[in-house]
Design a protein around this motif. Sequence first.
Motif, mmCIF file in Angstrom:
data_model
loop_
_atom_site.group_PDB
_atom_site.id
_atom_site.type_symbol
_atom_site.label_atom_id
_atom_site.label_comp_id
_atom_site.label_asym_id
_atom_site.label_seq_id
_atom_site.Cartn_x
_atom_site.Cartn_y
_atom_site.Cartn_z
ATOM 1 N N MET A 1 0.822 -1.189 0.000
ATOM 2 C CA MET A 1 0.000 0.000 0.000
ATOM 3 C C MET A 1 0.873 1.263 0.000
ATOM 4 N N SER A 2 0.435 2.267 -0.707
ATOM 5 C CA SER A 2 1.116 3.554 -0.661
ATOM 6 C C SER A 2 0.671 4.303 0.581
ATOM 7 N N GLU A 3 1.356 5.405 0.903
ATOM 8 C CA GLU A 3 0.979 6.165 2.083
ATOM 9 C C GLU A 3 -0.374 6.833 1.898
ATOM 10 N N ARG A 4 -0.690 7.247 0.681
ATOM 11 C CA ARG A 4 -2.006 7.839 0.415
ATOM 12 C C ARG A 4 -3.029 6.717 0.310
ATOM 13 N N PRO A 5 -4.182 6.850 0.978
ATOM 14 C CA PRO A 5 -5.191 5.793 0.878
ATOM 15 C C PRO A 5 -5.587 5.544 -0.575
ATOM 16 N N THR A 6 -5.696 4.281 -0.940
ATOM 17 C CA THR A 6 -6.080 3.914 -2.296
ATOM 18 C C THR A 6 -7.558 3.558 -2.327
ATOM 19 N N THR A 7 -8.222 3.981 -3.384
ATOM 20 C CA THR A 7 -9.669 3.768 -3.487
ATOM 21 C C THR A 7 -10.014 3.167 -4.837
ATOM 22 N N ALA A 8 -11.062 2.343 -4.830
ATOM 23 C CA ALA A 8 -11.598 1.761 -6.061
ATOM 24 C C ALA A 8 -13.111 1.879 -6.026
ATOM 25 N N VAL A 9 -13.697 2.055 -7.192
ATOM 26 C CA VAL A 9 -15.147 2.055 -7.346
ATOM 27 C C VAL A 9 -15.506 0.969 -8.342
ATOM 28 N N VAL A 10 -16.394 0.076 -7.941
ATOM 29 C CA VAL A 10 -16.861 -0.999 -8.811
ATOM 30 C C VAL A 10 -18.294 -0.691 -9.212
ATOM 31 N N LEU A 11 -18.539 -0.614 -10.499
ATOM 32 C CA LEU A 11 -19.882 -0.349 -11.012
ATOM 33 C C LEU A 11 -20.578 -1.672 -11.273
ATOM 34 N N GLY A 12 -21.649 -1.922 -10.531
ATOM 35 C CA GLY A 12 -22.398 -3.154 -10.693
ATOM 36 C C GLY A 12 -22.299 -4.053 -9.480
ATOM 37 N N GLY A 13 -23.454 -4.411 -8.920
ATOM 38 C CA GLY A 13 -23.497 -5.296 -7.763
ATOM 39 C C GLY A 13 -23.830 -6.719 -8.138
ATOM 40 N N SER A 14 -23.507 -7.089 -9.377
ATOM 41 C CA SER A 14 -23.695 -8.459 -9.828
ATOM 42 C C SER A 14 -22.645 -9.364 -9.205
ATOM 43 N N LEU A 15 -22.677 -10.647 -9.564
ATOM 44 C CA LEU A 15 -21.657 -11.567 -9.078
ATOM 45 C C LEU A 15 -20.276 -11.086 -9.505
ATOM 46 N N ALA A 16 -20.136 -10.671 -10.765
ATOM 47 C CA ALA A 16 -18.840 -10.196 -11.250
ATOM 48 C C ALA A 16 -18.391 -8.965 -10.471
ATOM 49 N N GLY A 17 -19.312 -8.033 -10.225
ATOM 50 C CA GLY A 17 -18.960 -6.832 -9.496
ATOM 51 C C GLY A 17 -18.577 -7.104 -8.054
ATOM 52 N N LEU A 18 -19.318 -7.977 -7.390
ATOM 53 C CA LEU A 18 -19.010 -8.296 -5.998
ATOM 54 C C LEU A 18 -17.672 -9.017 -5.874
ATOM 55 N N LEU A 19 -17.398 -9.927 -6.808
ATOM 56 C CA LEU A 19 -16.120 -10.628 -6.751
ATOM 57 C C LEU A 19 -14.967 -9.671 -7.032
ATOM 58 N N ALA A 20 -15.163 -8.745 -7.957
ATOM 59 C CA ALA A 20 -14.130 -7.738 -8.211
ATOM 60 C C ALA A 20 -13.905 -6.870 -6.978
ATOM 61 N N ALA A 21 -14.993 -6.504 -6.313
ATOM 62 C CA ALA A 21 -14.861 -5.697 -5.098
ATOM 63 C C ALA A 21 -14.116 -6.458 -4.012
ATOM 64 N N GLY A 22 -14.462 -7.731 -3.844
ATOM 65 C CA GLY A 22 -13.759 -8.535 -2.853
ATOM 66 C C GLY A 22 -12.284 -8.679 -3.171
ATOM 67 N N ALA A 23 -11.975 -8.832 -4.463
ATOM 68 C CA ALA A 23 -10.573 -8.939 -4.864
ATOM 69 C C ALA A 23 -9.821 -7.649 -4.584
ATOM 70 N N LEU A 24 -10.431 -6.515 -4.902
ATOM 71 C CA LEU A 24 -9.764 -5.229 -4.702
ATOM 72 C C LEU A 24 -9.651 -4.862 -3.227
#
Length: 464
Positions: A1-24
């Motif tokens: 991790m860098s010192e600055r907080p890292t953020t991600a936004v996942v568009l879509g709460g489908s199975l693909a979106g939830l798995l991507a969110a969990g991975a990130l």
Amino acid sequence: MSERPTTAVVLGGSLAGLLAAGALAEVADRVTVVERDPLPTGAVPRKGLPQARHVHQLWSGGVRALERLLPGVTGELTAAGAHRQRVTTDMVVLSPRGWFRRWDESHFMLLCSRDLLDATVRARTLARPRIELADGTEALGLCGTDAAVTGVRVRHADGAERTLPADLVVDATGRGSRTPCWLAERGLPEPKRREVDSGLAYASRTYRAPEAARDGFPVVSVQPDPRAGQPGRGGVLLPIEDGRWLVTLYGSHGGEPPTDPADFERYARAELRHPILADLLEQAEPLGDPAFTRTTVNRRHYYERMPAWPAGLVVLGDALAAFNPVYGHGMSVAAQSAVALRDAVRRYGWGAPALARRAQRAVARPAGSAWELAVGQDVFYPGATRSGPTLRERAVAAYVDRLMYTATGNGRVARRVTDVTSLERGAQVLLAPRVLLAAVAGPLRPALGAPPLTTEERKAAGLS
């Protein structure tokens, strides 16, 4: 991790979106999931998922990826009633080249309702402290320039709009993805796209299985031959939780399955290449009317080939490659792509040059493998493409057809074929010298003349 907080936004709460969110969530400080519709609690239908009522499966390649993202989830699903079916031991399949034998286990598949799978993944994923959900929220567009995406503009259910800044935006919004439009708004070229539309329509119905057949019953599938020059008609029965069978009948243009409940079993008997499904359904109790869909077109966007790709954007799931669901690869590809996304961020690090492009290429690999499997069959249906199969597709199909024929009577070749269909290994294993020689020799055992159901299975299903 860098010192600055890292953020991600996942568009879509489908199975693909939830798995991507969990991975990130394993590599970012904060992940926000933006979903247009309110997400339900528990194993109930989710709005915006018409294919949920039809057959779904997780091949072992997808199950292993799912376990890497959510350790222990397989046990949780089987405890809730999901079935672990051995390939090809627990399968009764009529292929275009004849009945497959039930060889010793090579791989496996996990079978349950889509509602149960989604609810389990949703609960596990959203319980992570780094993930927040913004459901009932619509993504209006990307922020940034043609060179870099810096966030997403969203509108909440109360009409309020705001910007969600992000180091990485992941589009997992499915077949309705607006990424091509958003790229065009930034002056970027349209991505290369290919569609292969077999014209298949699905009608699916759930049944209460005979009591003796509620545990340990095999998958049953009757497949059409896309190269027969006539409408393809097929069907598949999957055991799912609570003693139920999920049955999908499908047919291409001119051979579509019925929507009328009274005709469902008639179609299974009169239109398929073998009446085994109809025989089984006569002994089962229907639970509700059939569900119908035509959302089966194969569509692939080649984002990884674009000459210019903005930093901070990745597309995966059906937004990248949508498959004919009859092959059961969509969910497995979503899980494998989520793992590939996580691993790419770990390998290159936040802020690395061309991170998004490298991640896009990584998630495209499992999608590309499944795409070849689906298109290699569907392209032969009349009208599937404007120009018909390419010379390469014809050559590959001829070889695969020979392999499938050989696999009906050669267990070693059957295992190599299931290596690929289960998404455990790449198609290159089918070009190994031993496999090539076996294909030339053909099957080692004679063709089966009837469905390979055991005496015990026939008795449990009420067939004898």
